[in-house]
Motif scaffolding. Structure first.
Motif, PDB file in Angstrom:
ATOM      1  N   ALA A 120     -23.951 -15.547  26.529  1.00  0.00           N
ATOM      2  CA  ALA A 120     -24.431 -15.559  25.145  1.00  0.00           C
ATOM      3  C   ALA A 120     -25.819 -14.963  24.968  1.00  0.00           C
ATOM      4  O   ALA A 120     -26.114 -14.355  23.937  1.00  0.00           O
ATOM      5  N   LEU A 121     -26.689 -15.150  25.944  1.00  0.00           N
ATOM      6  CA  LEU A 121     -28.087 -14.737  25.788  1.00  0.00           C
ATOM      7  C   LEU A 121     -28.253 -13.251  25.478  1.00  0.00           C
ATOM      8  O   LEU A 121     -29.082 -12.892  24.629  1.00  0.00           O
ATOM      9  N   PRO A 122     -27.489 -12.348  26.095  1.00  0.00           N
ATOM     10  CA  PRO A 122     -27.671 -10.921  25.768  1.00  0.00           C
ATOM     11  C   PRO A 122     -27.354 -10.571  24.325  1.00  0.00           C
ATOM     12  O   PRO A 122     -27.702  -9.477  23.868  1.00  0.00           O
TER      13      PRO A 122
ATOM     14  N   VAL B  60     -25.973 -11.564  17.283  1.00  0.00           N
ATOM     15  CA  VAL B  60     -25.090 -10.463  16.899  1.00  0.00           C
ATOM     16  C   VAL B  60     -23.865 -11.030  16.203  1.00  0.00           C
ATOM     17  O   VAL B  60     -23.109 -11.818  16.775  1.00  0.00           O
ATOM     18  N   PHE B  61     -23.657 -10.594  14.953  1.00  0.00           N
ATOM     19  CA  PHE B  61     -22.566 -11.104  14.126  1.00  0.00           C
ATOM     20  C   PHE B  61     -21.319 -10.228  14.225  1.00  0.00           C
ATOM     21  O   PHE B  61     -20.196 -10.729  14.180  1.00  0.00           O
ATOM     22  N   ASP B  62     -21.513  -8.909  14.333  1.00  0.00           N
ATOM     23  CA  ASP B  62     -20.380  -7.996  14.473  1.00  0.00           C
ATOM     24  C   ASP B  62     -20.817  -6.753  15.239  1.00  0.00           C
ATOM     25  O   ASP B  62     -21.984  -6.610  15.614  1.00  0.00           O
ATOM     26  N   LYS B  63     -19.862  -5.859  15.473  1.00  0.00           N
ATOM     27  CA  LYS B  63     -20.141  -4.659  16.262  1.00  0.00           C
ATOM     28  C   LYS B  63     -20.839  -3.580  15.454  1.00  0.00           C
ATOM     29  O   LYS B  63     -21.240  -2.552  16.012  1.00  0.00           O
TER      30      LYS B  63
ATOM     31  N   LEU C  82     -22.639  -3.391  21.400  1.00  0.00           N
ATOM     32  CA  LEU C  82     -22.958  -4.739  20.950  1.00  0.00           C
ATOM     33  C   LEU C  82     -21.778  -5.679  21.175  1.00  0.00           C
ATOM     34  O   LEU C  82     -20.614  -5.316  20.968  1.00  0.00           O
ATOM     35  N   LYS C  83     -22.077  -6.907  21.597  1.00  0.00           N
ATOM     36  CA  LYS C  83     -21.043  -7.918  21.824  1.00  0.00           C
ATOM     37  C   LYS C  83     -21.308  -9.108  20.905  1.00  0.00           C
ATOM     38  O   LYS C  83     -22.181  -9.930  21.197  1.00  0.00           O
ATOM     39  N   PRO C  84     -20.569  -9.214  19.801  1.00  0.00           N
ATOM     40  CA  PRO C  84     -20.776 -10.346  18.879  1.00  0.00           C
ATOM     41  C   PRO C  84     -20.451 -11.666  19.568  1.00  0.00           C
ATOM     42  O   PRO C  84     -19.545 -11.749  20.404  1.00  0.00           O
TER      43      PRO C  84
END
Length: 503
Positions: free
Chosen positions: A196-198, A219-222, A277-279
């Motif tokens: 989760a941290l990244p 991060v909410f979405d890509k 990005l990884k939501p």
């Protein structure tokens, strides 16, 4: 409950004190030192010549060293400072606007500014020995050299014997793997955090006048959208600056997509967002149970990427808070957690044991004097998060239209705490009617003076509690209202209306 969205700079780690130099010479006033019991008593060590000078500053002339804690400035322009400390919703005799939210409780958000630098005090030193003398002083030196040589031989022999016997007589046990090779099982805090941290960021918001603060987002979405609190980005809404920094140090400029002051939710978007990005996975806050494990990630007092753990202490906790502007209050039916949450954790994710986001950390309960003395308030084990089911709906609306949508019943209620429920006022804000003509409450038969005591199966003990519960629903939801009129209990059903925007 007081909200928070900033932190302080961190002092650099202190350097270790230097290694002491050679030991000082013996004091000159010892005319007849006691003979060494380990040597021939007929051959005593010669005394130090009386004319040998005293060793200045030995054993105590050096200054004591110590750490210096960082200092905190409040509200300094140009630093991570901001507005004042928010307080809990207070009673009010004036009637709120029928469209809600009612007039806000007083208070603001605590802010911290710059920090000083810590370090060791004066260096640890011993005075150099006095000048050498001839005669018996030379004999003393020869004896000392002989002793050192003997000690060296003994130490070398001991090391050799220990080394030769290490494989056969040692009882110590060494780990088969180093720290980097250890595999953390899924579900452990370390495994959850590693995933989760990244996808969390530290947000820095600055107004056009240079004031600002620090908060957190995830991060909410890509597409580069980051979910956070409204009060984290409030300074940058009108012509300010925003940036988001990932744990790997990569920093991106950002802009506000939309903010909902009443919900205390905001969405920002990264400029030139990376493609990988990884939501974070969103959980179901309705299924959370008291006692479930929680993990909070944030930047308390500016300490980015800080992880704390705890449990869900309570659900459906009515909380009213403010971003310090004094314009409106934020209301939530919050998840309460004892995971350590401090100023700067705002907007960060509250995770369950599987790493799913179950809430957005938003507020803390603080003592009236800031915890200790006059300093900024810190964690006392009472933190509050916006349930993710509500925050998800709000964030999606902000991404679509840039404006929040609120559910409403179309009636003004009192903010006083001693009404035994949410009492519909006799008159609305600014002289308007307390019950909107043709609105949901009017169609359901509610009238001024009625006291709402339940919404579905939720007990309503005040106006703020009712607002928080209504805002967990969407416009168009059908709810059952239990109310008292003239000492008798009644029930009615109504369909929640909608209001767009904060004004």
């Amino acid at each position: 409950m007081s909200t928070e969205n900033e932190g302080t700079a961190v002092p650099p780690a202190p350097s270790a004190p230097p290694t002491p130099v050679d030991a000082p010479a013996a004091p000159a006033h010892q005319e007849h030192p006691a003979p060494d019991r380990g040597t021939d008593p007929t051959t005593p060590l010669p005394p130090v010549p009386p004319e040998s000078p005293r060793t200045p500053g030995a054993h105590g002339d050096h200054g004591a060293s110590g750490m210096h804690s960082a200092s905190d400035d409040t509200g300094a322009p140009g630093g991570p400072a901001g507005h004042g400390t928010p307080g809990p919703a207070s009673g009010s005799s004036s009637a709120p606007d029928p469209s809600w939210p009612p007039p806000p409780p007083g208070g603001g958000s605590p802010h911290d500014g710059g920090a000083g630098h810590g370090g060791w005090g004066s260096t640890y030193q011993q005075s150099a020995p006095g000048p050498k003398k001839n005669g018996r002083g030379g004999l003393l030196a020869a004896v000392l050299v002989a002793a050192l040589v003997a000690g060296g031989l003994g130490g070398g022999l001991g090391y050799t014997l220990a080394k030769n016997n290490d494989d056969t007589s040692s009882t110590t046990v060494s780990a088969s793997t180093s720290g980097g090779d250890v595999k953390r099982e899924p579900g452990t805090v370390a495994a959850v955090v590693a995933k989760a941290l990244p996808s969390t960021v530290t947000i820095e918001a600055e107004s056009s006048s240079g004031e600002g603060g620090t908060g957190t987002g995830f991060v909410f979405d890509k597409q580069g959208h980051i979910a956070t609190n409204n009060h984290v980005v409030a300074d940058a809404v009108d012509g300010g600056r925003l940036s988001a920094t990932f744990p790997d140090g990569k920093k991106y400029e950002a802009e506000v997509v939309g903010n909902a002051q009443g919900y205390d939710v905001a969405v920002i978007k990264l400029k030139n967002a990376p493609s990988d990005l990884k939501p974070l996975t969103l959980g179901n806050s309705d299924e959370v149970a008291v006692g479930d494990s929680t993990i909070a990630i944030g930047a308390p007092f500016g300490l980015s990427n800080t992880v704390t753990t705890g449990i869900i202490s309570a659900k459906n906790r009515p909380v009213a808070s403010s971003d310090g502007s004094g314009s409106q209050a934020s209301y939530m039916s919050a998840l309460q957690t004892d995971a350590s949450i401090n100023p700067g954790n705002s907007g960060g994710p509250l995770l369950d044991a599987q790493g799913n986001v179950i809430g957005i950390n938003s507020a803390i309960q603080s003592t009236s004097n800031g915890g200790f003395g006059t300093g900024q308030a810190g964690s006392i084990g009472l933190g509050f998060a916006i349930p993710i089911n509500q925050a998800k709906f709000v964030a999606q609306e902000l991404i679509k239209t840039g404006k929040p949508v609120y559910a409403k019943i179309g009636a003004s209620v009192s903010l006083q705490e001693n009404t035994g429920g949410a009492k519909i006022t006799e008159q609305g804000a600014g002289g308007a009617e307390a019950v909107d003509p043709g609105g949901p409450a009017d169609k359901a038969g509610l009238r001024p003076g009625d006291v709402i005591t339940k919404l579905d199966d939720r007990v309503i003990d005040s106006g703020p509690t009712l607002i928080g519960e209504i805002w967990t629903h969407k416009p168009g939801d059908r709810v059952t209202i239990t109310y008292e009129r003239d000492g008798k209990e009644h029930t009615t059903e109504l369909t929640l209306g909608a209001r767009v925007g904060d004004n």
